[in-house]
Write a protein that holds these residues in place. Structure first.
Motif, PDB file in Angstrom:
ATOM      1  N   ALA A  88      36.477  35.346  38.078  1.00  0.00           N
ATOM      2  CA  ALA A  88      36.043  34.954  36.733  1.00  0.00           C
ATOM      3  C   ALA A  88      37.201  34.952  35.751  1.00  0.00           C
ATOM      4  CB  ALA A  88      34.934  35.900  36.256  1.00  0.00           C
ATOM      5  N   ALA A  89      38.143  35.913  35.912  1.00  0.00           N
ATOM      6  CA  ALA A  89      39.245  36.021  34.969  1.00  0.00           C
ATOM      7  C   ALA A  89      40.161  34.810  35.021  1.00  0.00           C
ATOM      8  CB  ALA A  89      40.038  37.295  35.238  1.00  0.00           C
ATOM      9  N   GLU A  90      40.176  34.083  36.120  1.00  0.00           N
ATOM     10  CA  GLU A  90      41.018  32.906  36.243  1.00  0.00           C
ATOM     11  C   GLU A  90      40.619  31.837  35.236  1.00  0.00           C
ATOM     12  OE1 GLU A  90      40.703  31.572  40.231  1.00  0.00           O
ATOM     13  OE2 GLU A  90      41.324  33.476  41.099  1.00  0.00           O
ATOM     14  N   PHE A  91      39.366  31.860  34.780  1.00  0.00           N
ATOM     15  CA  PHE A  91      38.876  30.824  33.891  1.00  0.00           C
ATOM     16  C   PHE A  91      39.155  31.148  32.424  1.00  0.00           C
ATOM     17  CE2 PHE A  91      36.512  30.139  37.745  1.00  0.00           C
ATOM     18  CZ  PHE A  91      36.471  28.767  37.845  1.00  0.00           C
ATOM     19  N   GLY A  92      39.578  32.351  32.138  1.00  0.00           N
ATOM     20  CA  GLY A  92      39.878  32.722  30.769  1.00  0.00           C
ATOM     21  C   GLY A  92      41.318  33.189  30.651  1.00  0.00           C
ATOM     22  N   THR A  93      41.871  33.101  29.462  1.00  0.00           N
ATOM     23  CA  THR A  93      43.242  33.538  29.260  1.00  0.00           C
ATOM     24  C   THR A  93      43.292  34.456  28.062  1.00  0.00           C
ATOM     25  OG1 THR A  93      43.695  31.598  27.876  1.00  0.00           O
ATOM     26  CG2 THR A  93      44.198  31.416  30.220  1.00  0.00           C
TER      27      THR A  93
ATOM     28  N   ALA B 117      31.613  39.828  33.642  1.00  0.00           N
ATOM     29  CA  ALA B 117      32.943  40.127  34.170  1.00  0.00           C
ATOM     30  C   ALA B 117      34.031  39.387  33.395  1.00  0.00           C
ATOM     31  CB  ALA B 117      33.007  39.771  35.653  1.00  0.00           C
ATOM     32  N   LEU B 118      33.768  38.127  33.059  1.00  0.00           N
ATOM     33  CA  LEU B 118      34.767  37.342  32.335  1.00  0.00           C
ATOM     34  C   LEU B 118      34.976  37.883  30.929  1.00  0.00           C
ATOM     35  CD1 LEU B 118      36.677  34.972  32.104  1.00  0.00           C
ATOM     36  CD2 LEU B 118      34.722  33.491  31.624  1.00  0.00           C
TER      37      LEU B 118
ATOM     38  N   PRO C 144      31.823  46.305  37.433  1.00  0.00           N
ATOM     39  CA  PRO C 144      32.502  47.543  37.047  1.00  0.00           C
ATOM     40  C   PRO C 144      33.148  47.409  35.676  1.00  0.00           C
ATOM     41  CG  PRO C 144      33.050  46.932  39.303  1.00  0.00           C
ATOM     42  CD  PRO C 144      32.296  45.776  38.720  1.00  0.00           C
ATOM     43  N   GLY C 145      33.105  48.491  34.918  1.00  0.00           N
ATOM     44  CA  GLY C 145      33.699  48.470  33.591  1.00  0.00           C
ATOM     45  C   GLY C 145      32.773  47.988  32.502  1.00  0.00           C
ATOM     46  N   THR C 146      31.533  47.638  32.867  1.00  0.00           N
ATOM     47  CA  THR C 146      30.525  47.281  31.871  1.00  0.00           C
ATOM     48  C   THR C 146      29.510  48.413  31.769  1.00  0.00           C
ATOM     49  OG1 THR C 146      29.064  46.142  33.442  1.00  0.00           O
ATOM     50  CG2 THR C 146      30.816  44.842  32.414  1.00  0.00           C
ATOM     51  N   LEU C 147      28.720  48.385  30.717  1.00  0.00           N
ATOM     52  CA  LEU C 147      27.694  49.408  30.494  1.00  0.00           C
ATOM     53  C   LEU C 147      26.365  48.904  31.022  1.00  0.00           C
ATOM     54  CD1 LEU C 147      26.679  52.058  29.120  1.00  0.00           C
ATOM     55  CD2 LEU C 147      26.301  50.672  27.049  1.00  0.00           C
ATOM     56  N   PRO C 148      25.874  49.455  32.143  1.00  0.00           N
ATOM     57  CA  PRO C 148      24.598  48.983  32.693  1.00  0.00           C
ATOM     58  C   PRO C 148      23.415  49.649  32.005  1.00  0.00           C
ATOM     59  CG  PRO C 148      25.577  50.609  34.173  1.00  0.00           C
ATOM     60  CD  PRO C 148      26.517  50.462  33.001  1.00  0.00           C
ATOM     61  N   ILE C 149      22.446  48.838  31.580  1.00  0.00           N
ATOM     62  CA  ILE C 149      21.250  49.361  30.924  1.00  0.00           C
ATOM     63  C   ILE C 149      20.037  48.699  31.569  1.00  0.00           C
ATOM     64  CG2 ILE C 149      19.971  49.560  28.762  1.00  0.00           C
ATOM     65  CD1 ILE C 149      22.621  49.367  27.270  1.00  0.00           C
ATOM     66  N   LYS C 150      19.093  49.491  31.998  1.00  0.00           N
ATOM     67  CA  LYS C 150      17.883  48.950  32.606  1.00  0.00           C
ATOM     68  C   LYS C 150      16.955  48.452  31.509  1.00  0.00           C
ATOM     69  CE  LYS C 150      14.280  49.965  36.009  1.00  0.00           C
ATOM     70  NZ  LYS C 150      13.749  50.954  36.971  1.00  0.00           N
ATOM     71  N   ALA C 151      16.560  47.196  31.624  1.00  0.00           N
ATOM     72  CA  ALA C 151      15.677  46.609  30.615  1.00  0.00           C
ATOM     73  C   ALA C 151      14.953  45.414  31.197  1.00  0.00           C
ATOM     74  CB  ALA C 151      16.472  46.189  29.377  1.00  0.00           C
TER      75      ALA C 151
ATOM     76  N   ALA D 249      29.054  29.784  39.539  1.00  0.00           N
ATOM     77  CA  ALA D 249      28.642  30.669  38.445  1.00  0.00           C
ATOM     78  C   ALA D 249      29.794  30.927  37.490  1.00  0.00           C
ATOM     79  CB  ALA D 249      28.115  31.980  39.023  1.00  0.00           C
ATOM     80  N   GLU D 250      31.002  31.036  38.029  1.00  0.00           N
ATOM     81  CA  GLU D 250      32.169  31.301  37.183  1.00  0.00           C
ATOM     82  C   GLU D 250      32.463  30.145  36.239  1.00  0.00           C
ATOM     83  OE1 GLU D 250      32.505  33.852  40.812  1.00  0.00           O
ATOM     84  OE2 GLU D 250      32.039  31.738  40.438  1.00  0.00           O
ATOM     85  N   GLU D 251      32.129  28.927  36.654  1.00  0.00           N
ATOM     86  CA  GLU D 251      32.343  27.769  35.780  1.00  0.00           C
ATOM     87  C   GLU D 251      31.376  27.789  34.600  1.00  0.00           C
ATOM     88  OE1 GLU D 251      34.021  24.410  38.844  1.00  0.00           O
ATOM     89  OE2 GLU D 251      31.934  25.005  39.059  1.00  0.00           O
TER      90      GLU D 251
END
Length: 264
Positions: free
Chosen positions: A4-9, A33-34, A54-61, A226-228
Protein backbone atom coordinates in the motif's frame (compact mmCIF):
# COMPACT_ATOMS: atom_id res chain seq x y z
CA UNK A 1 7.28 -1.03 3.38
CA UNK A 2 3.87 -2.49 2.58
CA UNK A 3 2.52 -2.68 -0.96
CA UNK A 4 0.00 0.00 0.00
CA UNK A 5 2.84 2.40 0.82
CA UNK A 6 4.08 2.20 -2.77
CA UNK A 7 1.01 4.16 -3.85
CA UNK A 8 1.65 7.08 -1.54
CA UNK A 9 4.64 9.33 -1.04
CA UNK A 10 5.86 11.37 1.87
CA UNK A 11 4.13 11.94 5.17
CA UNK A 12 1.31 14.22 4.08
CA UNK A 13 -0.92 12.88 6.86
CA UNK A 14 1.52 13.76 9.66
CA UNK A 15 -0.40 15.09 12.65
CA UNK A 16 -3.75 13.87 11.30
CA UNK A 17 -6.06 11.25 12.76
CA UNK A 18 -8.09 8.95 10.52
CA UNK A 19 -10.90 6.51 11.19
CA UNK A 20 -11.69 3.68 8.77
CA UNK A 21 -14.82 1.57 9.08
CA UNK A 22 -14.58 -1.98 7.78
CA UNK A 23 -10.83 -1.45 8.07
CA UNK A 24 -9.76 -4.98 8.96
CA UNK A 25 -9.94 -6.51 5.48
CA UNK A 26 -9.98 -5.73 1.77
CA UNK A 27 -10.15 -2.10 0.69
CA UNK A 28 -10.52 -0.90 4.27
CA UNK A 29 -7.37 -2.64 5.48
CA UNK A 30 -5.41 -1.39 2.46
CA UNK A 31 -6.63 2.15 3.18
CA UNK A 32 -5.81 1.98 6.89
CA UNK A 33 -2.31 0.71 6.09
CA UNK A 34 -1.69 3.41 3.49
CA UNK A 35 -2.87 6.23 5.75
CA UNK A 36 -0.67 4.85 8.54
CA UNK A 37 2.34 4.70 6.21
CA UNK A 38 1.75 8.29 5.17
CA UNK A 39 1.85 9.54 8.75
CA UNK A 40 -1.72 9.35 10.09
CA UNK A 41 -2.71 7.84 13.37
CA UNK A 42 -5.46 5.44 12.34
CA UNK A 43 -8.39 3.85 14.17
CA UNK A 44 -9.93 0.79 12.54
CA UNK A 45 -13.59 0.09 13.29
CA UNK A 46 -14.75 -3.38 12.37
CA UNK A 47 -17.03 -6.14 13.61
CA UNK A 48 -13.88 -8.28 13.79
CA UNK A 49 -10.91 -5.91 14.15
CA UNK A 50 -8.37 -8.73 14.49
CA UNK A 51 -7.24 -8.11 10.91
CA UNK A 52 -6.51 -4.42 11.48
CA UNK A 53 -3.08 -3.48 10.07
CA UNK A 54 -0.27 -3.34 12.64
CA UNK A 55 0.24 0.11 14.07
CA UNK A 56 -3.44 1.03 13.90
CA UNK A 57 -5.93 1.19 16.76
CA UNK A 58 -8.42 -1.69 16.44
CA UNK A 59 -11.91 -1.03 17.81
CA UNK A 60 -14.77 -3.50 17.67
CA UNK A 61 -17.88 -1.86 16.28
CA UNK A 62 -20.96 -2.74 14.24
CA UNK A 63 -22.21 0.05 11.98
CA UNK A 64 -25.81 -1.16 12.39
CA UNK A 65 -25.73 0.09 16.00
CA UNK A 66 -25.96 3.84 16.49
CA UNK A 67 -24.94 3.49 20.14
CA UNK A 68 -22.02 1.24 19.20
CA UNK A 69 -20.76 3.59 16.49
CA UNK A 70 -20.97 6.61 18.79
CA UNK A 71 -19.01 4.75 21.47
CA UNK A 72 -16.39 3.58 18.98
CA UNK A 73 -15.85 7.07 17.53
CA UNK A 74 -15.61 8.53 21.03
CA UNK A 75 -13.05 5.87 21.95
CA UNK A 76 -10.98 6.63 18.86
CA UNK A 77 -10.95 10.36 19.59
CA UNK A 78 -10.12 9.78 23.26
CA UNK A 79 -7.20 7.50 22.34
CA UNK A 80 -5.83 9.49 19.39
CA UNK A 81 -6.71 13.01 20.44
CA UNK A 82 -8.69 14.31 17.45
CA UNK A 83 -10.37 13.28 14.22
CA UNK A 84 -9.61 14.73 10.77
CA UNK A 85 -10.42 12.01 8.25
CA UNK A 86 -13.29 9.52 8.14
CA UNK A 87 -13.36 6.71 5.59
CA UNK A 88 -16.81 5.11 5.49
CA UNK A 89 -15.96 1.75 3.97
CA UNK A 90 -17.94 -0.91 5.83
CA UNK A 91 -20.38 -2.62 3.50
CA UNK A 92 -21.76 -5.89 2.22
CA UNK A 93 -22.75 -7.25 -1.18
CA UNK A 94 -25.75 -9.05 -2.57
CA UNK A 95 -26.58 -11.05 -5.69
CA UNK A 96 -29.84 -11.24 -7.56
CA UNK A 97 -32.43 -9.40 -9.60
CA UNK A 98 -35.20 -7.38 -7.98
CA UNK A 99 -37.20 -10.60 -7.58
CA UNK A 100 -34.53 -12.57 -5.77
CA UNK A 101 -33.87 -10.76 -2.49
CA UNK A 102 -36.30 -10.76 0.41
CA UNK A 103 -37.41 -7.65 2.27
CA UNK A 104 -35.13 -8.71 5.11
CA UNK A 105 -32.14 -8.83 2.76
CA UNK A 106 -32.97 -5.40 1.36
CA UNK A 107 -33.32 -3.93 4.84
CA UNK A 108 -29.99 -5.45 5.97
CA UNK A 109 -28.16 -4.19 2.89
CA UNK A 110 -29.46 -0.65 3.26
CA UNK A 111 -28.89 -0.71 7.01
CA UNK A 112 -25.20 -1.49 6.55
CA UNK A 113 -24.30 0.16 3.25
CA UNK A 114 -26.24 3.40 3.67
CA UNK A 115 -27.27 3.91 7.27
CA UNK A 116 -23.87 2.66 8.41
CA UNK A 117 -22.36 5.71 6.70
CA UNK A 118 -25.01 7.96 8.21
CA UNK A 119 -24.34 6.69 11.74
CA UNK A 120 -20.58 7.06 11.31
CA UNK A 121 -20.81 10.60 9.96
CA UNK A 122 -23.33 11.62 12.60
CA UNK A 123 -20.98 10.51 15.36
CA UNK A 124 -17.90 12.01 13.72
CA UNK A 125 -19.16 15.42 12.61
CA UNK A 126 -18.78 17.26 15.95
CA UNK A 127 -15.13 16.17 16.07
CA UNK A 128 -14.56 17.01 12.40
CA UNK A 129 -15.96 20.52 12.88
CA UNK A 130 -13.49 21.17 15.69
CA UNK A 131 -10.63 19.81 13.60
CA UNK A 132 -11.60 21.99 10.62
CA UNK A 133 -11.05 25.11 12.71
CA UNK A 134 -7.41 24.14 13.28
CA UNK A 135 -6.53 22.33 10.05
CA UNK A 136 -8.43 23.86 7.12
CA UNK A 137 -8.33 21.70 4.01
CA UNK A 138 -7.37 18.63 6.01
CA UNK A 139 -10.81 17.48 7.17
CA UNK A 140 -12.81 15.05 5.08
CA UNK A 141 -15.24 12.17 4.79
CA UNK A 142 -14.71 9.66 2.00
CA UNK A 143 -17.21 6.90 1.20
CA UNK A 144 -16.56 3.67 -0.62
CA UNK A 145 -19.24 3.61 -3.29
CA UNK A 146 -19.19 1.44 -6.46
CA UNK A 147 -19.40 1.33 -10.23
CA UNK A 148 -22.82 -0.17 -9.48
CA UNK A 149 -24.03 3.34 -8.61
CA UNK A 150 -23.51 4.59 -12.17
CA UNK A 151 -23.74 1.53 -14.44
CA UNK A 152 -26.37 -1.16 -14.75
CA UNK A 153 -24.86 -4.49 -13.74
CA UNK A 154 -26.74 -7.80 -14.01
CA UNK A 155 -27.80 -9.57 -10.83
CA UNK A 156 -26.98 -6.63 -8.57
CA UNK A 157 -30.35 -4.92 -8.02
CA UNK A 158 -30.28 -4.49 -4.26
CA UNK A 159 -26.55 -3.79 -4.12
CA UNK A 160 -26.82 -1.21 -6.91
CA UNK A 161 -29.72 0.51 -5.16
CA UNK A 162 -27.69 0.81 -1.96
CA UNK A 163 -24.66 2.22 -3.77
CA UNK A 164 -26.81 4.64 -5.75
CA UNK A 165 -27.99 5.93 -2.39
CA UNK A 166 -24.37 6.26 -1.25
CA UNK A 167 -23.56 8.42 -4.28
CA UNK A 168 -26.54 10.71 -3.65
CA UNK A 169 -25.75 10.83 0.07
CA UNK A 170 -22.19 11.87 -0.70
CA UNK A 171 -23.33 14.79 -2.88
CA UNK A 172 -25.90 15.97 -0.33
CA UNK A 173 -23.39 15.80 2.53
CA UNK A 174 -20.82 17.68 0.48
CA UNK A 175 -23.33 20.50 0.01
CA UNK A 176 -24.30 20.50 3.68
CA UNK A 177 -20.78 20.66 5.09
CA UNK A 178 -18.59 22.50 2.57
CA UNK A 179 -18.91 25.81 4.43
CA UNK A 180 -17.85 24.07 7.64
CA UNK A 181 -14.56 23.10 6.01
CA UNK A 182 -15.49 19.42 5.73
CA UNK A 183 -15.03 17.85 2.31
CA UNK A 184 -17.15 14.83 1.33
CA UNK A 185 -16.30 12.57 -1.62
CA UNK A 186 -16.56 8.95 -2.68
CA UNK A 187 -14.64 6.42 -4.72
CA UNK A 188 -16.37 4.16 -7.23
CA UNK A 189 -14.36 0.97 -7.61
CA UNK A 190 -14.97 -1.47 -10.40
CA UNK A 191 -14.86 -5.15 -9.49
CA UNK A 192 -12.13 -5.25 -6.85
CA UNK A 193 -10.04 -8.25 -5.90
CA UNK A 194 -11.24 -8.51 -2.31
CA UNK A 195 -12.21 -11.33 0.07
CA UNK A 196 -15.89 -10.76 -0.79
CA UNK A 197 -15.25 -11.35 -4.49
CA UNK A 198 -13.25 -14.43 -3.55
CA UNK A 199 -16.20 -15.82 -1.61
CA UNK A 200 -18.52 -14.96 -4.49
CA UNK A 201 -16.33 -16.87 -6.94
CA UNK A 202 -16.23 -19.89 -4.65
CA UNK A 203 -20.03 -20.12 -4.84
CA UNK A 204 -19.99 -20.52 -8.61
CA UNK A 205 -19.69 -23.78 -10.51
CA UNK A 206 -16.46 -22.69 -12.20
CA UNK A 207 -14.56 -20.04 -10.18
CA UNK A 208 -11.78 -19.70 -12.76
CA UNK A 209 -14.23 -19.08 -15.60
CA UNK A 210 -16.22 -16.60 -13.51
CA UNK A 211 -13.06 -14.69 -12.58
CA UNK A 212 -12.09 -14.54 -16.25
CA UNK A 213 -15.54 -13.15 -17.10
CA UNK A 214 -15.24 -10.47 -14.42
CA UNK A 215 -11.79 -9.51 -15.65
CA UNK A 216 -12.97 -9.34 -19.26
CA UNK A 217 -15.83 -7.02 -18.24
CA UNK A 218 -13.31 -4.33 -17.30
CA UNK A 219 -11.54 -2.63 -20.21
CA UNK A 220 -8.19 -2.89 -18.40
CA UNK A 221 -8.63 -6.67 -18.48
CA UNK A 222 -8.15 -7.30 -14.79
CA UNK A 223 -9.75 -6.78 -11.41
CA UNK A 224 -8.97 -3.63 -9.45
CA UNK A 225 -6.49 -4.08 -6.59
CA UNK A 226 -7.57 -3.01 -3.11
CA UNK A 227 -4.40 -0.93 -2.88
CA UNK A 228 -5.41 1.02 -5.99
CA UNK A 229 -8.73 1.97 -4.41
CA UNK A 230 -6.91 2.87 -1.20
CA UNK A 231 -4.64 5.21 -3.14
CA UNK A 232 -7.68 7.04 -4.52
CA UNK A 233 -9.22 7.31 -1.07
CA UNK A 234 -5.97 8.65 0.34
CA UNK A 235 -5.82 11.31 -2.37
CA UNK A 236 -9.37 12.48 -1.67
CA UNK A 237 -8.63 12.58 2.06
CA UNK A 238 -5.26 14.31 1.71
CA UNK A 239 -4.43 18.02 1.92
CA UNK A 240 -3.58 17.81 -1.81
CA UNK A 241 -7.33 17.51 -2.47
CA UNK A 242 -8.27 20.58 -0.44
CA UNK A 243 -10.36 21.92 -3.35
CA UNK A 244 -12.09 18.59 -4.07
CA UNK A 245 -15.55 17.96 -2.66
CA UNK A 246 -18.74 16.41 -4.00
CA UNK A 247 -16.69 14.21 -6.33
CA UNK A 248 -17.05 10.52 -7.24
CA UNK A 249 -13.66 9.19 -8.33
CA UNK A 250 -13.89 6.07 -10.50
CA UNK A 251 -11.23 3.41 -9.94
CA UNK A 252 -12.57 0.85 -12.36
CA UNK A 253 -10.10 0.14 -15.14
CA UNK A 254 -12.25 2.17 -17.53
CA UNK A 255 -15.43 0.22 -16.87
CA UNK A 256 -17.71 3.26 -16.54
CA UNK A 257 -16.53 5.45 -19.39
CA UNK A 258 -14.89 3.29 -22.06
CA UNK A 259 -16.65 1.40 -24.84
CA UNK A 260 -14.02 -0.73 -26.57
CA UNK A 261 -14.59 -2.70 -29.73
CA UNK A 262 -14.61 -6.48 -29.19
CA UNK A 263 -11.29 -8.20 -29.75
CA UNK A 264 -11.44 -10.27 -32.92
Amino acid sequence: MTRAAEFGTGKDFDGLVALVTGGASGIGAATAALLRDRGARVAVLDRDPSGAPPGTLPIKADVTSDEGVRAAVAEAVAELGALHTVVGNAGIGALGSVEDNSDAEWHRLLDINVLGLVRTARAALPHLRRAAEDRPGCVSITHTCSIAATAGLPQRAAYSASKGAVLSLTLAMAADHVREGIRVNCVNPGTADTPWIGRLLERTGDPAAERAALEARQPAGRLVAAEEVAAAIAYLASPAAAAVTGTALAVDGGMQGLRLRPVT
